[in-house]
Motif scaffolding. Structure first.
Motif, PDB file in Angstrom:
ATOM      1  N   HIS A  82       2.011   4.898  -7.734  1.00 14.23           N
ATOM      2  CA  HIS A  82       0.672   4.298  -7.672  1.00 14.23           C
ATOM      3  C   HIS A  82      -0.353   5.266  -7.103  1.00 14.23           C
ATOM      4  O   HIS A  82      -1.550   4.979  -7.111  1.00 14.23           O
ATOM      5  N   TYR A 135      -6.246   3.189 -15.628  1.00 12.79           N
ATOM      6  CA  TYR A 135      -6.656   3.186 -14.212  1.00 12.79           C
ATOM      7  C   TYR A 135      -7.239   4.522 -13.780  1.00 12.79           C
ATOM      8  O   TYR A 135      -8.298   4.583 -13.146  1.00 12.79           O
ATOM      9  N   ILE A 176      -3.435  -6.069 -10.197  1.00  9.57           N
ATOM     10  CA  ILE A 176      -2.282  -6.487  -9.399  1.00  9.57           C
ATOM     11  C   ILE A 176      -1.418  -7.403 -10.257  1.00  9.57           C
ATOM     12  O   ILE A 176      -1.925  -8.332 -10.888  1.00  9.57           O
ATOM     13  N   PHE A 199       1.028  -2.912  -7.941  1.00 10.98           N
ATOM     14  CA  PHE A 199      -0.165  -2.396  -8.593  1.00 10.98           C
ATOM     15  C   PHE A 199       0.120  -2.192 -10.079  1.00 10.98           C
ATOM     16  O   PHE A 199       1.148  -1.616 -10.450  1.00 10.98           O
ATOM     17  N   SER A 200      -0.802  -2.613 -10.921  1.00 10.43           N
ATOM     18  CA  SER A 200      -0.570  -2.565 -12.368  1.00 10.43           C
ATOM     19  C   SER A 200      -0.460  -1.147 -12.906  1.00 10.43           C
ATOM     20  O   SER A 200       0.032  -0.953 -14.021  1.00 10.43           O
ATOM     21  N   GLN A 211      -7.077  -8.962 -11.832  1.00  8.45           N
ATOM     22  CA  GLN A 211      -7.962  -7.810 -11.775  1.00  8.45           C
ATOM     23  C   GLN A 211      -9.198  -8.176 -10.978  1.00  8.45           C
ATOM     24  O   GLN A 211      -9.666  -9.316 -11.023  1.00  8.45           O
ATOM     25  N   THR A 265      -9.024  -2.527 -10.320  1.00 15.39           N
ATOM     26  CA  THR A 265      -7.638  -2.374  -9.896  1.00 15.39           C
ATOM     27  C   THR A 265      -6.867  -3.627 -10.290  1.00 15.39           C
ATOM     28  O   THR A 265      -7.331  -4.740 -10.029  1.00 15.39           O
ATOM     29  N   GLY A 311       3.568   0.696  -3.371  1.00 18.17           N
ATOM     30  CA  GLY A 311       3.017   0.283  -4.660  1.00 18.17           C
ATOM     31  C   GLY A 311       3.593  -1.023  -5.136  1.00 18.17           C
ATOM     32  O   GLY A 311       3.145  -1.577  -6.142  1.00 18.17           O
ATOM     33  N   TRP A 312       4.577  -1.565  -4.422  1.00 15.22           N
ATOM     34  CA  TRP A 312       5.224  -2.824  -4.776  1.00 15.22           C
ATOM     35  C   TRP A 312       5.804  -3.468  -3.515  1.00 15.22           C
ATOM     36  O   TRP A 312       6.043  -2.782  -2.516  1.00 15.22           O
ATOM     37  N   GLU A 325       0.824  -1.204   0.000  1.00 17.67           N
ATOM     38  CA  GLU A 325       0.000   0.000   0.000  1.00 17.67           C
ATOM     39  C   GLU A 325       0.859   1.256   0.000  1.00 17.67           C
ATOM     40  O   GLU A 325       0.566   2.232  -0.686  1.00 17.67           O
TER      41      GLU A 325
END
Length: 241
Positions: A154, A115, A131, A198-199, A222, A129, A18-19, A15
């Motif tokens: 992100h 996004y 991943i 997060f993609s 997703q 969202t 982002g990775w 969170e």
């Protein structure tokens, strides 16, 4: 499988950053089996193409090498994270393999370009969202190869003047120049590691040593809603895990 405290810590890192890296997500045996199979796919000529930045990709691995690559989908060491993030709404969007056979310096990109634009014309539309869970089959390291993220990317949409409908860049050069100017975080995944991210975070892979072998497999997930037209870099291959 990791304990609940480790999972909770890693989810907090995901969170915040982002990775997050999951060290040793694959056993040495799993890692080698995937590495060898991906090279076999290349020898068989199953690649979809080799692009200008040195990335060869494979979208057929689930269909043609099911026994090897299906276990990466909802892998036991990754599933607790997807369950925590998505609950019963997790869906596999695609499984894509990559080999970087020579010089490799990827452009800045998002795997989920649309996004930030999902609610532009429909304010009550549900937001999807993505991943990514990327499994690495060789060691990255200084002087070898790396993965680079835009710090906090992100949580920050690209400037509107750089994007067109669907979130795609208007100018690749301007897009890359803007992200080059941002603060970066460099990651050196090892063989067997899985990087969860997060993609929509901007990122790029690269090799410092063009002669080393570098390959990985990405499972793109997703949440619902799930629809084919969503702007995403991977080819649509809906599979319910």
């Amino acid at each position: 499988m990791e304990n609940e405290a480790v999972i909770s810590t890693n989810l907090a890192l995901l969170e915040a950053q982002g990775w997050v890296v999951l060290p040793g997500a694959l056993s040495p045996e799993e890692t080698e089996r995937c590495r060898v199979a991906l090279n076999e796919a290349r020898a068989n000529g199953w690649e979809e193409g080799l692009n200008a930045v040195g990335n060869m990709w494979f979208d057929c691995l689930l269909a043609k090498m099911t026994e090897v690559f299906a276990p990466l989908v909802m892998h036991p060491n990754v599933k607790p994270y997807l369950d925590a993030l998505y609950g019963p709404q997790a869906q596999l969007r695609s499984l894509r393999g990559h080999i970087n056979p020579g010089p490799y310096n990827q452009e800045w990109h998002l795997d989920f370009y649309g996004y930030w634009q999902q609610n532009d014309k429909a304010p009550y539309a549900s937001r999807a969202t993505g991943i990514n869970t990327t499994f690495y089959f060789q060691d990255n390291g200084p002087g070898i190869a790396k993965l680079t993220y835009v710090k906090g990317g992100h949580r920050t949409a690209p400037p509107v003047e750089l994007t067109r409908n669907g979130g795609w860049s208007i100018s690749e050069a301007a897009f890359n120049a803007w992200y080059d100017a941002q603060e970066h975080e460099i990651v050196y995944p090892k063989a067997g590691d899985c990087v969860v991210f997060f993609s929509h975070i901007p990122h790029k892979g690269s090799k410092d040593d063009a002669t080393v072998e570098r390959s990985n497999v990405v499972c793109h997930y997703q949440n619902t809603p799930f629809y084919e037209g969503i702007p995403h870099v991977s080819r649509f291959q809906a599979v319910r895990p």
